[in-house]
Design a protein around this motif. Structure first.
Motif: not given
Length: 362
Positions: A64, A67, A128, A132, A138, A213
């Motif tokens: 995460m 990003n 989170n 996404y 984010m 993800s």
């Protein structure tokens, strides 16, 4: 002394409200709901799965972070209008909603306290992952989760002191500051590494993000299944807590979204704030509950964090499904106007990374 007072307050009402037959091997068996003792298999399974899930969660948060751009992330910290709105939702809307639901359903004092503990918890890391998938901001999502976890060290005791005094002495509730600190470390370190990777190797970061993800989505399902396995003996509680566990996360998502819109945030940020508001750190709530209450008290409300976790995930998946259908209908892509930094959102007039100022003053 405080434990005895609590027991006297709810013991008489609990027998009438929760009367059901318990299994023969239940820890508590007074004709009420029960918590089964953990056998050696469950203890081993719990340790093994906790280790695996912790490693997986760290890897997911690392992805995460891939990003997140340093410039945008620091923009939120320096001009924290979005974070401030999230703070109002997290420690304003959620505790107040918990208080009102407890009064409206007239639950037992000990049950009202656990609902309040859930309402005072910071945001969870699952938000989170879902953020996404719904093309949320984010940078804002991770900064909100980090800030709410950090601020929880002061805001949780304050909110519990304000809202629980009619049911119990707030000093009877034990807050695990070490667990909050560990949650913060487990969030900040992998995300920071991910941000660094995105800064140095942006192409590789995109690959890591896609893999992470998918792993994150699998992780959420695994956590739900594991919870059902480990706590299969404690699902029999009053229907009122099931109803509150259903309404509470839905109210958090809805109220968080509308407050963000009232604050003039873009649609992208509204989705983000909504998810950060409704998705609570249920593991922290479970820890607080187990540290604060006796087995006799736990039988009346031990499962509530699990119930909340199930419904917060269910509603999050419904939000994700609705958003994906909307995207397909509109034919939009991830490169649309909301995903372009520093461009105005024509629907809201808000700018990405607009900072700690309202739209009217920009």
């Amino acid at each position: 002394m405080q434990t005895n007072l609590l027991s006297q307050q709810f013991n008489a009402g609990s027998l009438a409200e929760n009367s059901m037959a318990c299994p023969a091997n239940a820890t508590i068996c007074d004709g009420t709901s029960c918590v089964l003792p953990e056998d050696s298999f469950n203890q081993t399974l719990s340790v093994v799965l906790s280790t695996i899930l912790t490693i997986m969660l760290a890897l997911v948060m690392f992805s995460m972070g891939c990003n997140v751009e340093i410039k945008n992330f620091l923009g939120h910290i320096k001009r924290p209008w979005g974070i401030f709105v999230g703070f109002l939702c997290q420690f304003g809307i959620m505790p107040l909603t918990a208080f009102l639901l407890s009064l409206a359903f007239n639950v037992l004092p000990i049950q009202a306290v656990v609902v309040m503990i859930m309402g005072c918890c910071p945001g969870g890391t699952a938000s989170n992952i879902i953020a996404y998938w719904v093309d949320g901001d984010m940078d804002l999502s991770i900064s909100m989760t980090t800030c709410s976890t950090l601020l929880a060290m002061g805001m949780m005791p304050l909110c519990l002191f304000i809202y629980t005094k009619m049911w119990t002495d707030a000093n009877a509730i034990v807050l695990p500051y070490d667990s909050i600190g560990l949650s913060l470390v487990a969030l900040v370190i992998p995300v920071s590494v991910g941000i660094f990777v995105n800064h140095k190797w942006p192409k590789k970061a995109k690959i890591i993000l896609k893999v992470g993800s998918i792993v994150g989505a699998v992780l959420i399902v695994i956590i739900a299944v594991v919870g059902g396995i480990l706590y299969k003996g404690s699902w029999v509680i009053t229907p009122k807590l099931w109803i509150i566990g259903t309404i509470f996360p839905a109210a958090g998502y809805t109220l968080g979204f509308f407050l963000a819109r009232l604050a003039g945030l873009s649609w992208q940020r509204c989705r983000t704030v909504s998810l950060e508001t409704g998705m609570q750190n249920t593991q922290l709530c479970s820890t607080v509950v187990q540290l604060s209450f006796t087995p006799e008290q736990l039988e009346l409300m031990f499962t509530f964090p699990l119930i909340y976790s199930i419904f917060q995930l269910l509603f999050a998946l419904l939000i994700l499904g609705a958003y994906r259908l909307y995207r397909r209908h509109r034919g939009e892509t991830k490169t649309d106007v909301e995903k372009t930094p520093q461009k105005e959102d024509p629907k809201s007039g808000a700018k990405i990374n607009g900072g700690f100022v309202s739209n009217e003053t920009k």
